[in-house]
Design a protein around this motif. Structure first.
Motif, short mmCIF file in Angstrom:
data_model
loop_
_atom_site.label_atom_id
_atom_site.label_comp_id
_atom_site.label_asym_id
_atom_site.label_seq_id
_atom_site.Cartn_x
_atom_site.Cartn_y
_atom_site.Cartn_z
N ASP A 1 6.86 7.39 -9.06
CA ASP A 1 6.27 6.98 -7.78
C ASP A 1 5.12 5.98 -8.01
O ASP A 1 4.88 5.11 -7.18
N ARG A 2 4.43 6.13 -9.13
CA ARG A 2 3.38 5.18 -9.49
C ARG A 2 3.97 3.78 -9.69
O ARG A 2 3.41 2.78 -9.22
N ALA A 3 5.11 3.72 -10.38
CA ALA A 3 5.75 2.42 -10.65
C ALA A 3 6.14 1.75 -9.33
O ALA A 3 5.95 0.54 -9.14
N LYS A 4 6.68 2.55 -8.42
CA LYS A 4 7.10 2.02 -7.12
C LYS A 4 5.88 1.53 -6.32
O LYS A 4 5.89 0.43 -5.76
N LEU A 5 4.84 2.36 -6.30
CA LEU A 5 3.64 2.00 -5.55
C LEU A 5 2.99 0.74 -6.15
O LEU A 5 2.50 -0.13 -5.42
N TYR A 6 3.03 0.63 -7.48
CA TYR A 6 2.49 -0.55 -8.15
C TYR A 6 3.24 -1.81 -7.68
O TYR A 6 2.62 -2.83 -7.34
N ARG A 7 4.56 -1.71 -7.64
CA ARG A 7 5.37 -2.85 -7.17
C ARG A 7 5.02 -3.20 -5.73
O ARG A 7 4.84 -4.37 -5.39
N GLN A 8 4.91 -2.17 -4.90
CA GLN A 8 4.63 -2.43 -3.48
C GLN A 8 3.26 -3.09 -3.29
O GLN A 8 3.12 -4.00 -2.48
N LEU A 9 2.27 -2.64 -4.05
CA LEU A 9 0.94 -3.24 -3.92
C LEU A 9 0.93 -4.66 -4.49
O LEU A 9 0.24 -5.54 -3.98
N SER A 10 1.71 -4.88 -5.57
CA SER A 10 1.78 -6.22 -6.18
C SER A 10 2.33 -7.25 -5.20
O SER A 10 2.05 -8.44 -5.32
N GLU A 11 3.18 -6.77 -4.28
CA GLU A 11 3.81 -7.70 -3.34
C GLU A 11 2.89 -8.10 -2.19
O GLU A 11 3.23 -8.98 -1.41
#
Ligand SMILES: *Cc1c(COP(=O)(O)O)cnc(C)c1O
Length: 364
Positions: free
Chosen positions: A278-288
């Motif tokens: 979930d951290r990896a997903k959240l990181y991607r979402q914030l990066s966008e």
């Protein structure tokens, strides 16, 4: 401050009067992503077992002062090198305090990097220990030359390195930490509060360095309410530190419940694996999000920078999401916020509340 007429204002040490209390906001009713807790409750299959053990617990008696059974279970899940011991604390915060008390000879220094875990500085202040800080670089990397220079200059008796670091989330390079351990005459404590979410540990390296201890807590793995942390290292250190530990610092119920949970350590580690995904997903979402700069993390939280951070924090709060506002604390954390990785659903609600807040702020 106490009123001038209270004897507290004249009797208390100046540095205590000047200190700001560690502030914990009321979180009732919020999606709570402010304190790096594991979002998953105890699995239902385990609840009955824990309830039975608690019902039978001898709470009229003092706890086992050696906590032998719990320590055995900790050793079992740790893979401690031969000859290494464990010392238990009422949370790892208590162990930071114990270490500072133990090493605080007149003039002795405690060295930390900044920004890092605020308790290192606070506890140096409580215990009257000289505090030396070395700034991280602009992107929160370890400034190795500056750190080594400070070690040579100040000869700190005690060095704390959070591995991964809080509140930045990054894992310093192991070879840089090793250079610090090798350069230090003092004791180096590698604080592995986030070990369950990170790719490396110093436990396997304990036997190699006589000035190294590893500190861990179970707080971030799902037991924040129990208050249980420990130091791992050689008997030469731990037998001496044991003398300072208050005899019953870990109660009957924490010993019992943590013991039960550690019998199911695999369940907790699987939750940690889910949190990492979930951290990896959240990181991607914030990066966008163009307005957001998110920093890499090997912990169960993400640090990000956004303009008008305090307004963003307030906007999230109005939408029912509580994270941690770091803006206004350390100058290097200007406009920084920290979000704990919650359940998938909590993360989705956070992302949606963040989009809404940023849209609203952009419309002025
Ligand atoms: C949370 C945290 C701790 C404190 O943990 P407790 O065992 O709950 O007292 C220690 N070090 C770091 C770096 C932390 O983030």
């Amino acid at each position: 401050m106490p009123s001038a007429s209270s004897p507290a204002s004249t009797l208390l040490r100046r540095e205590i009067l000047d200190l700001h209390a560690y502030h914990v906001p009321d979180s009732a009713g919020y999606i709570k992503l402010d304190a790096m807790e594991n979002p998953y409750p105890v699995p239902s299959a385990l609840r009955g077992e824990i309830a039975d053990a608690v019902a039978a617990a001898a709470i009229n008696r003092y706890p086992d002062p050696a906590a032998a059974s719990l320590k055995e279970k900790i050793r079992g899940v740790l893979g401690l090198p031969d000859g290494m011991e464990v010392l238990l604390g009422n949370g790892s915060d208590e162990l930071i305090q114990l270490l500072a008390m133990a090493l605080n000879k007149p003039g002795a220094a405690l060295l930390g990097v900044e920004p890092s875990f605020v308790m290192y500085r606070m506890i140096a202040t409580f215990t009257g220990m000289r505090y030396v800080s070395v700034p991280l670089t602009e992107d929160f990397s370890l400034d190795l030359p500056a750190t080594l220079a400070a070690i040579r200059r100040e000869q700190p008796a005690l060095i704390f390195l959070a591995y991964p670091n809080n509140p930045t989330g990054n894992l310093f390079p192991a070879d840089a930490v090793i250079q610090i351990i090798e350069a230090a005459q003092g004791l180096v404590v590698v604080d592995e509060a986030y070990y369950a979410f990170a790719g490396d540990s110093f436990i396997p390296r304990l036997a190699r360095y006589s000035n190294l201890l590893v500190m861990r807590t179970f707080s971030k793995l799902g037991m924040a309410g129990l208050r249980l942390g420990f130091l791992a290292g050689s008997a030469a250190w731990l037998e001496q530190l044991e003398k300072l530990r208050l005899p019953y610092n870990v109660g009957v119920l924490p010993q019992l419940v943590a013991g039960k949970l550690l019998e199911h350590h695999g369940v907790l580690l699987r939750q940690a694996e889910q949190i990492k995904r979930d951290r990896a997903k959240l990181y991607r979402q914030l990066s966008e999000i163009a307005a957001v700069r998110v920093y890499p993390s090997e912990a169960n939280f993400l640090l990000f920078r956004v303009a008008h951070a305090t307004e963003v924090f307030d906007g999230l709060k109005q939408r029912g999401v509580l994270i941690k506002n770091l803006n206004g604390g350390h100058p290097m954390l200007h406009d920084c916020l920290r979000v704990t990785v919650g359940t998938g659903d909590e993360c989705a609600k956070f992302v949606s509340a963040l989009h809404d807040t940023l849209t609203q702020l952009a419309q002025g």
